[in-house]
Design a protein around this motif. Structure first.
Motif, PDB file in Angstrom:
ATOM      1  N   ASP A  33       1.075  -0.264 -24.908  1.00  0.00           N
ATOM      2  CA  ASP A  33      -0.250  -0.099 -25.489  1.00  0.00           C
ATOM      3  C   ASP A  33      -0.131   0.451 -26.910  1.00  0.00           C
ATOM      4  OD1 ASP A  33       0.366   2.598 -25.234  1.00  0.00           O
ATOM      5  OD2 ASP A  33      -1.368   3.100 -24.003  1.00  0.00           O
ATOM      6  N   TRP A  34      -1.246   0.363 -27.647  1.00  0.00           N
ATOM      7  CA  TRP A  34      -1.358   0.956 -28.973  1.00  0.00           C
ATOM      8  C   TRP A  34      -2.229   2.190 -28.855  1.00  0.00           C
ATOM      9  CZ3 TRP A  34       1.363  -0.377 -33.212  1.00  0.00           C
ATOM     10  CH2 TRP A  34       2.022  -1.609 -33.183  1.00  0.00           C
ATOM     11  N   SER A  35      -1.775   3.277 -29.473  1.00  0.00           N
ATOM     12  CA  SER A  35      -2.395   4.569 -29.217  1.00  0.00           C
ATOM     13  C   SER A  35      -2.371   5.439 -30.471  1.00  0.00           C
ATOM     14  CB  SER A  35      -1.645   5.274 -28.080  1.00  0.00           C
ATOM     15  OG  SER A  35      -2.080   6.596 -27.906  1.00  0.00           O
ATOM     16  N   LEU A  36      -3.272   6.404 -30.525  1.00  0.00           N
ATOM     17  CA  LEU A  36      -3.133   7.514 -31.453  1.00  0.00           C
ATOM     18  C   LEU A  36      -2.027   8.430 -30.924  1.00  0.00           C
ATOM     19  CD1 LEU A  36      -6.906   8.369 -31.993  1.00  0.00           C
ATOM     20  CD2 LEU A  36      -5.406   7.094 -33.541  1.00  0.00           C
ATOM     21  N   PRO A  37      -1.271   9.072 -31.807  1.00  0.00           N
ATOM     22  CA  PRO A  37      -0.217   9.971 -31.328  1.00  0.00           C
ATOM     23  C   PRO A  37      -0.806  11.158 -30.569  1.00  0.00           C
ATOM     24  CG  PRO A  37      -0.454  10.110 -33.727  1.00  0.00           C
ATOM     25  CD  PRO A  37      -1.282   8.952 -33.283  1.00  0.00           C
ATOM     26  N   LYS A  38      -0.282  11.406 -29.390  1.00  0.00           N
ATOM     27  CA  LYS A  38      -0.763  12.509 -28.554  1.00  0.00           C
ATOM     28  C   LYS A  38       0.255  12.760 -27.459  1.00  0.00           C
ATOM     29  CE  LYS A  38      -3.463   9.697 -25.298  1.00  0.00           C
ATOM     30  NZ  LYS A  38      -3.248   8.379 -25.913  1.00  0.00           N
TER      31      LYS A  38
END
Length: 312
Positions: A33-38
């Motif tokens: 998946d594509w995600s914001l860093p977290k």
């Protein structure tokens, strides 16, 4: 109040650029998946520290935190999960593919929102886009614990931090640098100065005393206290301001009212922090101008303690 089985996590909208802002999104091969860093908090870690660490681990970029953007809640592995997101300006670094993230893309916010997989990330990006990325951040701290006034025989202005207060001050010394402070101000109370002196020492700066932001200096002329605070806001670099519990709630509420920002309440525990974000003043701005021209408060986020929450 979060339940003891809640998964705590933190992340950031990592951004760069002036005028045209780009944000970082990462591809996670484990989930495809594509995600914001977290990522999840480590034991003994605060939420802001986790956000900075996760950004560095997943993107390779050192960052400076700005405003709190959003908190999202959902279920993960049958447990409630809470993720706090900050805006974070990239200051240096470079991406290297790693076990967690094998690709990073810098994109305009709208393109990033179209790419990310989870609805929650799109909601965070929408909240980020509501105001400019480059805001003026202010760290408004209530002094740490100093024991009971009735147990101090001397001048109350000279009442020092207690042992618990020194622990809070050391925690603030570790937390405040995540937001890139450059200046430190304090009401003229020993306990107010001691709370932020470690940060000032690390920055190698003097701590100007702010009589208008002490309880007896603020209440006779609240407008003058507000003007002095806005003068501090308008200075260069991120300021830390240490004040008292009889000042901070009223000051934050007045700033919110002037800006049309609705706050449910304004708590103010000893050793706590308000992370405030303002629009930039116009060139040549002065507090003698109409309030409509003053820096506008666009975000107010309360951190009840600089100490990490106990793990269940």
């Amino acid at each position: 109040m979060l339940s003891t089985d809640t998964i705590r996590a933190a992340g950031a909208v990592l951004w760069r650029g002036e005028g045209v802002v780009e944000v970082a999104v990462v591809h996670r091969p484990r989930y495809d998946d594509w995600s914001l860093p977290k990522g999840k908090l480590d034991a003994g870690e605060t939420v802001p520290a986790a956000a900075v660490r996760e950004v560095l681990e997943e993107t390779g970029f050192h960052s400076v935190l700005g405003r709190h953007v959003a908190q999202v809640r959902y279920s993960a592995f049958g447990r409630p999960k809470v993720v706090d997101y900050f805006g974070a300006r990239a200051v240096r670094g470079a991406f290297t593919p790693n076990s967690e993230c094998d690709e990073l893309r810098w994109l305009p916010v709208a393109d990033a929102a179209a790419l990310v997989t989870r609805r929650e990330d799109r909601d965070v990006l929408a909240a980020f886009a509501l105001v400019p990325a480059d805001l003026r951040t202010v760290l408004l701290v209530r002094h740490a614990k100093a024991g009971k006034r009735e147990n101090w025989p001397g001048d109350d202005d000279l009442r020092p931090l207690s042992s618990a207060g020194w622990r809070q001050a050391e925690a603030l010394r570790a937390l405040l640098p995540l937001f890139g402070p450059a200046r430190v101000h304090a009401a003229p109370r020993v306990r107010c100065v001691q709370t932020v002196q470690g940060t000032a020492d690390d920055l190698e700066v003097f701590v100007p005393r702010e009589p208008r932001l002490s309880e007896e200096g603020y209440w006779p002329d609240r407008d003058a206290g507000l003007v002095r605070f806005l003068d501090i806001v308008a200075g260069d670099g991120v300021p830390v301001v240490s004040s008292q519990g009889g000042v901070i709630p009223d000051l934050v509420q007045k700033l919110a009212d002037l800006s049309g920002l609705r706050l449910a309440d304004v708590p103010c525990k000893k050793g706590s922090l308000w992370l405030l974000a303002f629009t930039h003043p116009a060139p040549g701005w002065s507090t003698s101008d109409s309030p409509a021209a003053w820096p506008r408060l666009v975000s107010a986020h309360y951190l009840p303690s600089a100490l990490p929450a106990p793990r269940p």
